[in-house]
Design an enzyme around this catalytic site. Structure first.
Site, PDB file in Angstrom:
ATOM      1  N   HIS A  72       0.826  -1.201   0.000  1.00 36.94           N
ATOM      2  CA  HIS A  72       0.000   0.000   0.000  1.00 36.94           C
ATOM      3  C   HIS A  72       0.864   1.256   0.000  1.00 36.94           C
ATOM      4  O   HIS A  72       0.596   2.218  -0.715  1.00 36.94           O
ATOM      5  CB  HIS A  72      -0.881   0.023   1.263  1.00 36.94           C
ATOM      6  CG  HIS A  72      -2.267  -0.473   1.029  1.00 36.94           C
ATOM      7  ND1 HIS A  72      -2.988  -1.135   1.980  1.00 36.94           N
ATOM      8  CD2 HIS A  72      -3.075  -0.395  -0.049  1.00 36.94           C
ATOM      9  CE1 HIS A  72      -4.192  -1.437   1.509  1.00 36.94           C
ATOM     10  NE2 HIS A  72      -4.258  -1.001   0.279  1.00 36.94           N
ATOM     11  N   ASP A 114       0.146  -9.510  -9.750  1.00 33.87           N
ATOM     12  CA  ASP A 114      -0.168 -10.889  -9.369  1.00 33.87           C
ATOM     13  C   ASP A 114       0.439 -11.900 -10.333  1.00 33.87           C
ATOM     14  O   ASP A 114       0.851 -12.991  -9.923  1.00 33.87           O
ATOM     15  CB  ASP A 114      -1.681 -11.095  -9.276  1.00 33.87           C
ATOM     16  CG  ASP A 114      -2.219 -10.797  -7.888  1.00 33.87           C
ATOM     17  OD1 ASP A 114      -1.495 -11.046  -6.908  1.00 33.87           O
ATOM     18  OD2 ASP A 114      -3.358 -10.317  -7.775  1.00 33.87           O
ATOM     19  N   GLU A 124      -3.952 -12.995 -14.474  1.00 31.00           N
ATOM     20  CA  GLU A 124      -3.131 -12.842 -13.278  1.00 31.00           C
ATOM     21  C   GLU A 124      -2.429 -14.136 -12.875  1.00 31.00           C
ATOM     22  O   GLU A 124      -1.606 -14.119 -11.958  1.00 31.00           O
ATOM     23  CB  GLU A 124      -4.008 -12.363 -12.115  1.00 31.00           C
ATOM     24  CG  GLU A 124      -4.662 -11.020 -12.380  1.00 31.00           C
ATOM     25  CD  GLU A 124      -5.779 -10.731 -11.406  1.00 31.00           C
ATOM     26  OE1 GLU A 124      -5.539  -9.958 -10.460  1.00 31.00           O
ATOM     27  OE2 GLU A 124      -6.883 -11.288 -11.591  1.00 31.00           O
ATOM     28  N   CYS A 160      -2.613  -3.565 -16.799  1.00 29.19           N
ATOM     29  CA  CYS A 160      -3.042  -2.627 -15.763  1.00 29.19           C
ATOM     30  C   CYS A 160      -2.257  -2.797 -14.465  1.00 29.19           C
ATOM     31  O   CYS A 160      -2.613  -2.215 -13.446  1.00 29.19           O
ATOM     32  CB  CYS A 160      -4.536  -2.767 -15.482  1.00 29.19           C
ATOM     33  SG  CYS A 160      -5.019  -4.370 -14.823  1.00 29.19           S
TER      34      CYS A 160
END
Length: 508
Positions: free
Chosen positions: A164, A409, A385, A456
């Site tokens: 994060h 991922d 992913e 993305c």
């Protein structure tokens, strides 16, 4: 400047009034939640949503109940809070993956609550009155979201490249280097240079060197600010530049649409699912402000804390029931979300694109596509992913209208390396040939089917990697808003043939 450490917990003190300690526990947690709510109101977009989620964690009734029980049993308020947070942290850390990261968030909340109970200032950021580089053992999302304009760059001893903290810092355009061992040993006042792109830190710059670094940074920002228009290579090959967002508050001008609308922020840390009407309003707000929007359905499971789902605990959450797999247990969650997306699209006159996370097999793709199209959603896609999806990209595209590659991922599963692990950053590098080969496989399948394939993940916003991805055949790149100018400029400096040459070299 170094960030101050957590409050020192003194030895337990005798308790003469257990009721007063119980009340002090409640006041401390309420004060922490109120402070985070205030900061959330002052922030916007993803930062505001993360602060709101942390405030909800501080207001967790189970946490309050456990701390009160400890106070009733004779612990003073500070130790009652410390014990309650420790128990919750241990439970989350044992689950690994994303939940282990949320355990670190609990540490931040613990420090704030204990400081309040001890009548000490809540831990926070330095405020020296002049610009500075912030060094910290680790930085909570709450503190990252609250960074002021005086913070020029960020260095932490812990954390992973997709934590994060790292993602929020990049989203704000702050140079950030994580997992830098020994940074807290650097004395305050030392002049340092931080390159967030290469991860290089230069310690002990002279005044002349520091001035040159500052001038170079200002010149680069000015050059990027002049960037405008749609994504193009030097010879005019179009590449859509899109945004990753968590809500309408993250939208910024300068991009060509939204390539990843992370709808899970609407669900985060809730005790009950958002209603159909609430979801329609949130999706419509984005649809009204962007020409093209790709919505990712709920990316959740036991690796992400969504308590209202009531999913069972798993020994290895990253390999368990997450993303589209939640539908196996709770199909009504996806049904409601698809209904809400379709209604928001009808109400706004928008053609919504919808994709499912963690699609692994063509059968899963076909099932999701049928359900979405039954609701009038015309453009249906899948996130790539896991390697199995990349290897079967051509089969997925027989069922889907587009693919979007999530490199964060995909790297984790390709290299069997936890994406939060600070010591495995080299394996998580999206420039690794094995990962690029999977991207190339998806892009080739897209070319053969005449369907778009985008990226993305964090790689899409890296101006050094974006040309490689385009050279592999990727048709769109979706990223944090702050990354768009640098990527646009990087593509404009190269022809499509040059991008392809660079991609071929990178695959060796």
């Amino acid at each position: 400047m170094r960030m101050a450490g957590p409050p020192v917990l003194p030895p337990p003190r005798p308790v003469v009034d257990a009721a007063a300690e119980v009340a002090a526990v409640g006041k401390a947690l309420a004060a922490v939640a109120a402070d985070l709510d205030r900061r959330a109101a002052a922030a916007s977009g993803e930062a505001s949503e993360i602060l709101e989620a942390l405030a909800m964690m501080a207001g967790d009734p189970m946490l309050l109940e456990e701390a009160e029980q400890r106070a009733e049993a004779g612990a003073d308020a500070a130790h009652a809070l410390d014990g309650a947070f420790a128990g919750h942290r241990e439970a989350l850390a044992a689950l690994g993956g994303y939940l282990a990261e949320r355990a670190a968030d609990l540490d931040d909340l613990r420090h704030r609550a204990v400081a309040y109970a001890l009548d000490l200032p809540m831990p926070g950021l330095p405020d020296p009155g002049h610009p500075y580089v912030l060094a910290a053992a680790d930085l909570s999302p709450a503190d990252t979201a609250g960074l002021g304009p005086d913070v020029l760059a960020l260095i932490t001893e812990r954390g992973g490249p997709t934590s994060h903290t790292a993602i929020l810092a990049r989203g704000r355009g702050l140079p950030a280097v994580v997992a830098c061992a020994g940074v807290m040993d650097v004395p305050d006042g030392t002049v340092v240079g931080v390159d967030g792109g290469t991860g290089e830190i230069t310690i002990g710059l002279t005044d002349e060197e520091a001035a040159a670094v500052g001038e170079g940074d200002r010149a680069e920002r000015a050059r990027l600010a002049a960037s405008a228009g749609p994504g193009r290579t030097a010879d005019g090959h179009p590449v859509k530049l899109l945004l990753n967002i968590g809500s309408a508050g993250d939208l910024r001008p300068g991009a060509e649409g939204v390539g990843l609308f992370r709808t899970e922020f609407l669900f985060l840390d809730r005790t009950g699912a958002p209603s159909f009407e609430e979801q329609v309003a949130a999706y419509a707000e984005v649809f009204e402000q962007a020409e093209e929007v790709i919505v990712r359905t709920l990316d959740a499971g036991t690796d992400k804390p969504l308590p209202f789902l009531g999913l069972p605990e798993e020994q290895n959450p990253a390999l368990g029931v997450r993303g589209l797999r939640v539908d196996r247990l709770l199909p009504e969650v996806l049904d409601t979300q698809l209904d809400a997306i379709a209604e928001a699209a009808r109400a706004t006159g928008t053609q919504a694109w919808v994709m499912a996370p963690m699609v692994t097999t063509p059968a899963e793709a076909a099932g999701f596509a049928r359900r979405a199209r039954a609701r009038g959603i015309a453009k249906v896609g899948a996130m790539v992913e896991v390697p199995a999806a990349a290897l079967r990209a051509a089969a997925l595209l027989r069922e889907m209208d587009f693919l979007s590659i999530g490199t964060n991922d995909l790297a984790q599963y390709t290299f069997a390396a936890d994406r939060q692990h600070p010591d495995l950053a080299d394996l998580l590098d999206p420039g690794q040939p094995a990962l690029l080969a999977l991207v190339a496989m998806c892009a080739e399948a897209g070319r053969a089917a005449g369907k778009p394939v985008g990226v993305c993940g964090e790689a899409a916003g890296d101006p050094r990697l974006a040309p490689l991805l385009v050279g592999l055949g990727v048709t769109s790149l979706s990223m944090a808003p702050v990354s768009v100018p640098a990527v646009r400029t990087a593509l404009a400096a190269r022809t499509l043939a040059e991008c392809a040459d660079a991609a071929r070299s990178a695959l060796i």
